[in-house]
Design a protein around this motif. Structure first.
Motif, PDB file in Angstrom:
ATOM      1  N   PRO A 197       8.472  -7.475  -7.636  1.00  0.00           N
ATOM      2  CA  PRO A 197       8.325  -8.703  -8.435  1.00  0.00           C
ATOM      3  C   PRO A 197       9.193  -9.864  -7.978  1.00  0.00           C
ATOM      4  O   PRO A 197       8.818 -11.031  -8.158  1.00  0.00           O
ATOM      5  CB  PRO A 197       8.729  -8.254  -9.844  1.00  0.00           C
ATOM      6  N   PHE A 198      10.346  -9.583  -7.382  1.00  0.00           N
ATOM      7  CA  PHE A 198      11.289 -10.657  -7.091  1.00  0.00           C
ATOM      8  C   PHE A 198      11.127 -11.229  -5.680  1.00  0.00           C
ATOM      9  O   PHE A 198      11.803 -12.196  -5.321  1.00  0.00           O
ATOM     10  CB  PHE A 198      12.714 -10.174  -7.339  1.00  0.00           C
ATOM     11  N   THR A 199      10.246 -10.646  -4.885  1.00  0.00           N
ATOM     12  CA  THR A 199       9.896 -11.229  -3.587  1.00  0.00           C
ATOM     13  C   THR A 199       8.408 -11.553  -3.507  1.00  0.00           C
ATOM     14  O   THR A 199       7.988 -12.317  -2.634  1.00  0.00           O
ATOM     15  CB  THR A 199      10.248 -10.283  -2.424  1.00  0.00           C
ATOM     16  N   GLY A 200       7.619 -10.944  -4.397  1.00  0.00           N
ATOM     17  CA  GLY A 200       6.181 -11.154  -4.386  1.00  0.00           C
ATOM     18  C   GLY A 200       5.435 -10.280  -3.402  1.00  0.00           C
ATOM     19  O   GLY A 200       4.213 -10.390  -3.266  1.00  0.00           O
ATOM     20  N   TYR A 201       6.144  -9.381  -2.727  1.00  0.00           N
ATOM     21  CA  TYR A 201       5.497  -8.507  -1.740  1.00  0.00           C
ATOM     22  C   TYR A 201       4.765  -7.361  -2.432  1.00  0.00           C
ATOM     23  O   TYR A 201       5.294  -6.746  -3.365  1.00  0.00           O
ATOM     24  CB  TYR A 201       6.539  -7.942  -0.773  1.00  0.00           C
ATOM     25  N   THR A 202       3.547  -7.073  -1.978  1.00  0.00           N
ATOM     26  CA  THR A 202       2.774  -5.952  -2.512  1.00  0.00           C
ATOM     27  C   THR A 202       2.233  -5.110  -1.370  1.00  0.00           C
ATOM     28  O   THR A 202       1.560  -5.633  -0.471  1.00  0.00           O
ATOM     29  CB  THR A 202       1.583  -6.434  -3.366  1.00  0.00           C
ATOM     30  N   ALA A 203       2.535  -3.820  -1.385  1.00  0.00           N
ATOM     31  CA  ALA A 203       1.953  -2.870  -0.434  1.00  0.00           C
ATOM     32  C   ALA A 203       0.900  -2.063  -1.161  1.00  0.00           C
ATOM     33  O   ALA A 203       1.138  -1.580  -2.273  1.00  0.00           O
ATOM     34  CB  ALA A 203       3.028  -1.948   0.130  1.00  0.00           C
ATOM     35  N   TRP A 204      -0.272  -1.900  -0.537  1.00  0.00           N
ATOM     36  CA  TRP A 204      -1.310  -1.084  -1.147  1.00  0.00           C
ATOM     37  C   TRP A 204      -2.026  -0.282  -0.071  1.00  0.00           C
ATOM     38  O   TRP A 204      -2.025  -0.651   1.109  1.00  0.00           O
ATOM     39  CB  TRP A 204      -2.311  -1.922  -1.948  1.00  0.00           C
ATOM     40  N   ALA A 205      -2.638   0.806  -0.490  1.00  0.00           N
ATOM     41  CA  ALA A 205      -3.364   1.640   0.466  1.00  0.00           C
ATOM     42  C   ALA A 205      -4.371   2.509  -0.260  1.00  0.00           C
ATOM     43  O   ALA A 205      -4.197   2.854  -1.436  1.00  0.00           O
ATOM     44  CB  ALA A 205      -2.402   2.523   1.258  1.00  0.00           C
ATOM     45  N   MET A 206      -5.449   2.858   0.460  1.00  0.00           N
ATOM     46  CA  MET A 206      -6.417   3.836  -0.007  1.00  0.00           C
ATOM     47  C   MET A 206      -6.615   4.859   1.108  1.00  0.00           C
ATOM     48  O   MET A 206      -6.906   4.491   2.248  1.00  0.00           O
ATOM     49  CB  MET A 206      -7.764   3.193  -0.356  1.00  0.00           C
TER      50      MET A 206
END
Length: 344
Positions: A197-206
């Motif tokens: 939340p404090f950098t805005g970075y999001t990692a996602w994977a399927m």
């Protein structure tokens, strides 16, 4: 007699009108049923599109992150304890946990009411609200995961961690804080989302779908850097040194989500780097499921300390410790640790 030779009585006219209204009703009600299903997500019978679940999971993690950040910046945490950990430390609970949990859980359960959702914080009847997703799939996801993939809704368990690293959150060590969502299919982690939340970075994977996260160019399998918990470390530091040598570099960090990200290429996001993540005590499944899915999708591994897969159904806790790696010989790591570590 009419020119056509047929005369309709008032009763006949009434029956005809009723039949017409009945046809219109069924057509319209069918349209409403289709539209309601459309709003709740693409389905064929009782199936759900995993690509849509990925999109709503990313949205949920980001919405939860907005709440977490706003509460921390307001400095009105309303901090208290919800009990003790097995190691005897206070298990913190804040307003950030509760508001994030409310937003994340309501979005997912409203959008996909047919799936089981396990979340860290209790969601009371008073907390429930209709928060619908508009079914928009971000272009980033559509470019990487090109085709829908349908699975039975009954096979799905979603694990939500509305605020990972609450202890550090109360100390304003916000670089460790994440919000996480994981989708398990028949107990296997398939979709993972970790949001900072404090950098805005999001990692996602399927798994078998793709990921926006990347592995590093190389990992040190000779003298690996090990990352462990700063608040629930147990005997892991001692065991790590006995397994890998006294000169082994050990990083202490908060939050399982942060530790998993340390194994990936996320430089520039207030993130340390490590080669192996080890935990030797009990840990909750909502803490680790998202990271497990991301590592699996990228060719890495997360197992218990015996090298066994962690199953994400049933109880909410994992008793067997944790070993996570990517770009390493995972079996060799298990063998190195197995004779020297005792799970609690």
């Amino acid at each position: 007699m009419s020119p056509m030779g047929i005369r309709l009585s008032p009763l006949g006219i009434g029956v005809f009108c009723l039949l017409g209204l009945g046809v219109l009703y069924h057509v319209y009600s069918g349209f409403l049923t289709w539209r309601f299903s459309f709003l709740l997500g693409s389905r064929t019978g009782d199936t759900v599109d995993l690509r849509e679940l990925l999109a709503v999971s990313v949205k949920a993690a980001e919405l939860g992150g907005v709440e977490v950040k706003a509460v921390r910046e307001s400095n009105k945490l309303n901090e208290n304890s919800k009990g003790k950990t097995r190691e005897g430390a206070d298990e913190k609970l804040t307003r950030g946990d509760l508001l994030s949990n409310k937003k994340m859980a309501n979005l997912i359960t409203s959008s996909f009411p047919g799936v089981q959702v396990n979340t860290e914080e209790h969601l009371s009847e008073e907390d429930k609200e209709a928060v619908y997703w508009n079914r928009g799939i971000p272009n980033e996801i559509k470019e990487i995961v090109k085709n829908p993939k349908f699975v039975s809704s009954e096979s799905i368990t979603i694990w939500i961690d509305p605020l990972d690293a609450t202890h550090e959150y109360t100390e304003n060590l916000v670089n460790y804080v994440t919000t996480m969502v994981c989708v398990a299919v028949n107990g296997k982690p398939i979709i993972g989302v970790i949001h900072k939340p404090f950098t805005g970075y999001t990692a996602w994977a399927m798994v078998d779908g793709g990921s926006n996260a990347k592995t590093r160019a190389s990992y040190n399998d000779k003298t690996p850097t090990i990352i462990v918990s700063r608040s629930h470390s147990g005997a892991v530091k001692d065991v790590t040194r006995r397994s890998f040598g006294n000169q082994t570099k050990i990083l202490s960090a908060g939050g399982s989500g942060y530790k998993v990200l340390s194994l990936l290429d996320v430089t520039g996001n207030d993130q340390e780097t490590a080669d192996v993540y080890i935990h030797d005590t009990y840990i909750k499944k909502w803490d680790i499921c998202a990271g497990n899915a991301i590592l699996s999708a990228l060719g890495g591994h997360m197992t218990n300390l015996k090298g066994e897969d962690i199953i994400y159904t049933g109880s909410d806790g994992n008793e067997g410790g944790l070993l996570a790696s990517i770009g390493m010989d995972h079996d060799a790591l298990v063998e190195k640790l197995s004779s020297k570590i005792t799970s609690k």
